[in-house]
Design an enzyme around this catalytic site. Structure first.
Site, PDB file in Angstrom:
ATOM      1  N   SER A 151      -9.718   1.928   2.613  1.00 28.46           N
ATOM      2  CA  SER A 151      -8.896   2.699   1.714  1.00 28.46           C
ATOM      3  C   SER A 151      -7.856   1.870   0.954  1.00 28.46           C
ATOM      4  O   SER A 151      -7.322   2.339  -0.041  1.00 28.46           O
ATOM      5  CB  SER A 151      -8.163   3.784   2.514  1.00 28.46           C
ATOM      6  OG  SER A 151      -7.258   3.212   3.445  1.00 28.46           O
ATOM      7  N   LYS A 201       0.855  -1.188   0.000  1.00 27.77           N
ATOM      8  CA  LYS A 201       0.000   0.000   0.000  1.00 27.77           C
ATOM      9  C   LYS A 201       0.891   1.237   0.000  1.00 27.77           C
ATOM     10  O   LYS A 201       1.937   1.256   0.665  1.00 27.77           O
ATOM     11  CB  LYS A 201      -0.901  -0.031   1.243  1.00 27.77           C
ATOM     12  CG  LYS A 201      -1.923   1.091   1.313  1.00 27.77           C
ATOM     13  CD  LYS A 201      -2.876   0.896   2.496  1.00 27.77           C
ATOM     14  CE  LYS A 201      -3.891   2.027   2.595  1.00 27.77           C
ATOM     15  NZ  LYS A 201      -4.859   1.846   3.687  1.00 27.77           N
ATOM     16  N   SER A 255      -9.832  -0.386   6.773  1.00 25.29           N
ATOM     17  CA  SER A 255      -9.286  -0.309   5.417  1.00 25.29           C
ATOM     18  C   SER A 255      -8.703  -1.588   4.866  1.00 25.29           C
ATOM     19  O   SER A 255      -8.336  -1.635   3.699  1.00 25.29           O
ATOM     20  CB  SER A 255      -8.196   0.749   5.364  1.00 25.29           C
ATOM     21  OG  SER A 255      -8.786   1.986   5.193  1.00 25.29           O
TER      22      SER A 255
END
Ligand code: GLN
Length: 455
Positions: free
Chosen positions: A136, A62, A161
């Protein structure tokens, strides 16, 4: 090929030869990456794989986790040109067995539930391209779902997330106990909530990945000093002595079809001998506002460092300091980041701090105690991960920010409490994946994985 099979007899060379063309195809179709990294050239990697210890596992990360020499933007324009000179601790650990293939899309600084707040485009859900991959960590889930090669995805959760996108894309997502994985090198959203975790196509991948990245780190003052363990040892162990709690509040405002699939999974566990009981966690209704007050307050202080002087993008030095800072921040922060800075600042303002932020901290303690009571009796707590299947982009466009926040009401409590939790696919509704959420007490990721491995 699954990671578990690959590890038995790794054809590292073949994987290196094929992985980059495969992820480029996926990027064309679903756009999970902000950056594809071929930093370590094939030749270098081929030298490295001669070492028997090095397993050559492709790793995606990420984009809010620092990777040495690879651009790390946290999904924000303000960090568009940031290339970290160091690796986050979790990255240096995972690099012992693998190499980084790219940095995945995310809502700016983690602010979002649908990955629509990324400054570098929106990933499409491989299970239905007109739908969100979740947020996210939308890019991680999108890639993991589309890729059929052995791979580990390193993601992060503040309020859900990892679980949310894992649910929407039909994969497994593991968020460990707060402090089990070092946050050193993670770009902060809300420091008391942020946790680095994993996504995988199978439960083995997340258990294996956690074994590699967990561990004490003196560079993170909230890191837990705990004996290392091999989390894959817990998979497929007998669960017939397990007792689980199913909180009724976690089924209110959940789509009927989602509920049905989750109950079907719980009944399946019952066939394995797991005893379940319906329970009540009445403070659940406070979890959402508590989460948003704490996370926005912390975000507003964490984001103060991006002022055009020490970190990130800048502009010509003009005007007084207020004009200069506002100029930089106004230009490079996205709309949602600005909203959260304003709201977080409001909650912490003199006179309001007691009324909002400090009160939210007390409620958080209350929610933790309520769960802790339950963990005296139950090994795990089960619920749906998200109340809905992955929504269509056209439907999300109709939601106000507050309605978007409300979609998180099932994932925020375990995150506020720092409990380990796993989202695993457990069925389908309208052809889209449904997720079962398995929540455990602090440091009980073993139990969570053990139970999850039967779904
Ligand atoms: N959807 C939540 C939020 O918008 C959680 C995000 C996260 O865990 N980073 O804050």
């Amino acid at each position: 090929m699954k990671l578990e099979e690959y590890l038995k007899n790794p054809d590292k060379e073949k994987l290196i030869d094929n992985i980059f063309s495969e992820i480029k195809k996926i990027q064309k179709d679903y756009e999970p990456f902000i950056t594809i990294s071929e930093k370590e050239s094939r030749e270098e990697l081929k030298k490295k794989i001669k070492d028997r210890e090095f397993l050559g596992i492709p790793i995606s990360v990420k984009d809010n986790i620092c990777t040495k020499g690879i651009k790390t933007t946290a999904g924000s324009k303000i960090l568009e040109n940031y290339v970290p000179p160091f690796d986050a601790t979790a990255i240096s650990k995972i690099k012992e067995v693998g190499y980084i293939i790219g940095k995945t899309k995310m809502d700016e600084f983690g602010f979002g539930t649908f990955c629509l707040n990324c400054a570098y485009g929106i990933p499409k859900n491989p299970r239905g391209v007109e739908r969100s991959s979740g947020g996210s960590s939308g890019g991680s889930a999108c890639l993991t779902s589309a890729l059929n090669f052995p791979h580990i995805s390193i993601a992060e959760s503040t309020g859900g997330s990892i679980s949310c996108p894992a649910n929407f894309c039909g994969i497994v997502g593991l968020t460990p106990t707060y402090g089990l994985v070092s946050r050193y090198g993670l770009i902060d959203f809300a420091s008391s909530l942020d946790k680095i975790g994993l996504m995988g196509k199978t439960i083995f991948e997340v258990a294996y990945g956690l074994t590699k990245i967990a561990g004490f780190d003196k560079k993170d003052s909230t890191s837990i000093n705990k004996k290392p363990e091999d989390y894959t040892d817990h998979l497929k162990k007998d669960v017939s002595k397990f007792r689980v709690g199913v909180p009724k509040e976690y089924f209110n405002r959940v789509d009927e079809e989602v509920k049905k699939e989750v109950w079907r999974a719980i009944k399946k566990l019952e066939e394995k001998g797991v005893k379940y009981e319906e329970i009540s966690l009445p403070s659940t209704k406070f979890a959402l506002p508590t989460y948003y007050i704490i996370s926005m307050s912390e975000a507003s202080t964490n984001l103060a460092r991006y002022c055009g002087i020490r970190y990130g993008e800048t502009k010509e030095l003009k005007g007084n300091y207020n004009e200069f800072f506002s100029g930089v921040r106004g230009e490079y922060f996205g709309e949602e980041a600005k909203r959260r800075i304003l709201m977080g600042t409001f909650y912490r303002k003199a006179g309001y701090r007691d009324r909002y932020y400090l009160k939210a901290l007390r409620v958080r303690r209350h929610i933790i105690n309520e769960f802790k009571e339950m963990f005296k009796k139950f090994d795990c707590i089960l619920s749906p991960t998200m109340p809905i299947i992955a929504p269509k982009f056209t439907d999300i466009a109709l939601l106000s920010p507050a309605q978007q926040y409300a979609a998180d009401f099932l994932t925020v409590a375990p995150n506020l409490c720092g409990f380990p939790h796993l989202s695993t696919p457990c069925g389908r509704a309208k052809g889209m994946p449904v997720g079962l959420h398995i929540i455990g007490d602090h440091l009980q990721e073993g139990k969570v994985l053990q139970l999850g491995s039967w779904i």
